[in-house]
Design a protein around this motif. Structure first.
Motif, PDB file in Angstrom:
ATOM      1  N   VAL A 101      46.808  37.050  43.495  1.00 11.98           N
ATOM      2  CA  VAL A 101      45.481  37.671  43.519  1.00 11.98           C
ATOM      3  C   VAL A 101      44.518  36.759  42.767  1.00 11.98           C
ATOM      4  O   VAL A 101      44.795  36.353  41.636  1.00 11.98           O
ATOM      5  N   GLN A 102      43.404  36.447  43.429  1.00 15.91           N
ATOM      6  CA  GLN A 102      42.379  35.610  42.802  1.00 15.91           C
ATOM      7  C   GLN A 102      41.343  36.501  42.126  1.00 15.91           C
ATOM      8  O   GLN A 102      40.831  37.442  42.744  1.00 15.91           O
ATOM      9  N   VAL A 103      41.051  36.201  40.873  1.00 15.93           N
ATOM     10  CA  VAL A 103      40.071  36.967  40.103  1.00 15.93           C
ATOM     11  C   VAL A 103      38.887  36.051  39.814  1.00 15.93           C
ATOM     12  O   VAL A 103      39.076  34.922  39.349  1.00 15.93           O
ATOM     13  N   TYR A 104      37.664  36.520  40.132  1.00 15.02           N
ATOM     14  CA  TYR A 104      36.501  35.640  40.025  1.00 15.02           C
ATOM     15  C   TYR A 104      35.279  36.441  39.599  1.00 15.02           C
ATOM     16  O   TYR A 104      35.294  37.677  39.583  1.00 15.02           O
ATOM     17  N   GLY A 105      34.229  35.729  39.262  1.00 16.03           N
ATOM     18  CA  GLY A 105      32.952  36.376  38.983  1.00 16.03           C
ATOM     19  C   GLY A 105      32.731  36.633  37.501  1.00 16.03           C
ATOM     20  O   GLY A 105      33.176  35.863  36.649  1.00 16.03           O
ATOM     21  N   GLU A 106      32.054  37.749  37.221  1.00 10.83           N
ATOM     22  CA  GLU A 106      31.562  38.043  35.875  1.00 10.83           C
ATOM     23  C   GLU A 106      32.672  38.557  34.969  1.00 10.83           C
ATOM     24  O   GLU A 106      32.715  39.730  34.605  1.00 10.83           O
ATOM     25  N   ALA A 107      33.592  37.673  34.586  1.00 18.33           N
ATOM     26  CA  ALA A 107      34.670  38.036  33.680  1.00 18.33           C
ATOM     27  C   ALA A 107      35.097  36.795  32.913  1.00 18.33           C
ATOM     28  O   ALA A 107      34.983  35.677  33.419  1.00 18.33           O
ATOM     29  N   GLU A 108      35.590  37.010  31.701  1.00 20.99           N
ATOM     30  CA  GLU A 108      36.019  35.868  30.883  1.00 20.99           C
ATOM     31  C   GLU A 108      37.337  35.292  31.385  1.00 20.99           C
ATOM     32  O   GLU A 108      37.583  34.099  31.289  1.00 20.99           O
ATOM     33  N   VAL A 109      38.207  36.149  31.872  1.00 17.82           N
ATOM     34  CA  VAL A 109      39.517  35.701  32.346  1.00 17.82           C
ATOM     35  C   VAL A 109      39.483  35.668  33.873  1.00 17.82           C
ATOM     36  O   VAL A 109      39.334  36.702  34.517  1.00 17.82           O
ATOM     37  N   ARG A 110      39.550  34.465  34.433  1.00 19.96           N
ATOM     38  CA  ARG A 110      39.501  34.313  35.886  1.00 19.96           C
ATOM     39  C   ARG A 110      40.648  33.410  36.312  1.00 19.96           C
ATOM     40  O   ARG A 110      41.262  32.749  35.477  1.00 19.96           O
ATOM     41  N   GLY A 111      40.922  33.377  37.590  1.00 21.46           N
ATOM     42  CA  GLY A 111      41.978  32.480  38.073  1.00 21.46           C
ATOM     43  C   GLY A 111      42.815  33.168  39.124  1.00 21.46           C
ATOM     44  O   GLY A 111      42.485  34.268  39.582  1.00 21.46           O
ATOM     45  N   THR A 112      43.889  32.497  39.496  1.00 21.04           N
ATOM     46  CA  THR A 112      44.797  33.059  40.495  1.00 21.04           C
ATOM     47  C   THR A 112      46.089  33.451  39.792  1.00 21.04           C
ATOM     48  O   THR A 112      46.654  32.650  39.049  1.00 21.04           O
ATOM     49  N   PHE A 113      46.493  34.691  39.994  1.00 21.53           N
ATOM     50  CA  PHE A 113      47.614  35.252  39.252  1.00 21.53           C
ATOM     51  C   PHE A 113      48.720  35.679  40.199  1.00 21.53           C
ATOM     52  O   PHE A 113      48.453  36.255  41.254  1.00 21.53           O
TER      53      PHE A 113
END
Ligand SMILES: Nc1nc2c(c(=O)[nH]1)N[C@H]1C(S)=C(S)[C@@H](COP(=O)(O)O)O[C@H]1N2
Ligand SMILES: [Mo]
Length: 315
Positions: A101-113
């Motif tokens: 799952v890729q996490v992106y945008g307005e967050a401090e912790v982003r990336g692909t998990f």
């Protein structure tokens, strides 16, 4: 939103051998039948089979759940066809491992998990929820999952994050329905931040105590029980935080018929049919039609989220 040190690390910045070693160890343990010896937090989500969870009566309705056969053979999942039977016939082609799952945008912790890392440390609960499709049929389902809020908190959304958007896998090889232009692919959905972090909003990995059948949105799907079923996006591969209201697939496809909010509202008809009643799948013919409840019966918990909003305009 509670803050906590994220227990997950972006796979890009974690040395691959760390993952490799742990996966190899877990795979070896499973192969030797030693899975019961693994600490629960380290246990990967099994590709099929039983989950360990606790029942959550506080967030469960007392209605009789539908049979697994009813829940898993009457589906909407246009990636596998538009008939209710198509997903159960076609979804075997979906590969749910490995999954990231890729996490992106307005967050401090982003990336692909890796999915396993997202699930690590999440206590699974069974919650029996009412579920209502905008097409005026309904089910009662024993989902297994964990509050979306406890996942989102790990990414530390910034103060600019007002909405969360979700995306389903796009892969016409695995999802033959995507070869047809019946919807814009990939399927998109979104929630306002307060909706996303409401304790009823569930990240679901199973039903009836076992890993989700593919046709129900494996390996990871959302359930928002006070909204029409189309908000409950399946087979999620992206989660994004945004300042602006995200697009959602059904609203893009037919804006006059499907809004962003999609709260179950018996007083606001769909332009082509009434929303006053619903047909409970599997119920005896005469008992099947029942009145639809505001917010699908969850008004006490969620009506305050919409105070001051015109829910006829924001349908
Ligand atoms: N990716 C994706 N998610 C989706 C859909 C879809 O077509 N594709 N259909 C939605 C609709 S309209 C409904 S009613 C529910 C159905 O969930 P179920 O098949 O588990 O009952 O999934 C929702 N999530
Ligand atoms: Mo639906």
């Amino acid at each position: 939103m509670p803050t906590r040190v994220p227990r997950i690390a972006p796979s890009e910045i974690t040395p691959p051998e760390v993952y490799f070693n742990r996966r190899t160890l877990i795979a070896a343990a499973l192969a030797s039948g030693a899975s019961a010896l693994l600490p629960a937090a380290e246990a990967p989500l099994p590709a099929s089979g039983a989950l360990s969870y606790t029942a959550n009566p506080r967030y469960s309705v007392s209605e009789q759940p539908n049979k697994l056969q009813e829940i898993a053979a009457y589906n909407n999942f246009y990636e596998f066809g538009t008939d209710k039977e198509s997903p159960s016939e076609n979804a075997h082609s979906l590969r749910t491992r490995p999954w990231s799952v890729q996490v992106y945008g307005e967050a401090e912790v982003r990336g692909t998990f890796h999915l396993e890392d997202l699930l690590e440390g999440q206590a699974l609960e069974e919650r029996i929820y009412r579920f209502r499709c905008v097409e005026a049929w309904s089910l009662v389902v024993p989902w297994v999952g964990f509050p979306l809020s406890s996942l989102l908190a790990r990414f530390k959304p910034t103060s600019r994050a007002k909405f969360v958007e979700f995306t389903t896998l796009y892969d016409p090889q695995q999802m033959p329905g995507q070869r047809s232009r019946v919807l814009n692919w990939p399927y998109l959905e979104g929630l306002r931040m307060d909706e996303a972090t409401h304790p009823l909003t569930l990240m679901v990995v199973g039903l009836y105590g076992r890993v989700l059948p593919n046709q129900d949105g494996a390996p990871l799907r959302l359930i928002v029980p006070w909204k029409y079923g189309f908000k409950s996006i399946k087979s999620i591969v992206k989660i994004g935080f945004s300042a602006a209201q995200p697009r959602n697939t059904w609203n893009v496809s037919a804006p006059g018929e499907y809004g962003f909010y999609a709260n179950v509202n018996p007083q606001v008809d769909h332009p082509r049919w009434s929303q006053a009643t619903e047909r409970r799948i599997g119920a005896p013919f005469l008992a099947a039609r029942r009145p639809t409840l505001p917010f699908n019966g969850y008004a006490e918990q969620v009506a305050s989220l919409y105070q001051g909003m015109d829910l006829r305009r924001n349908f």
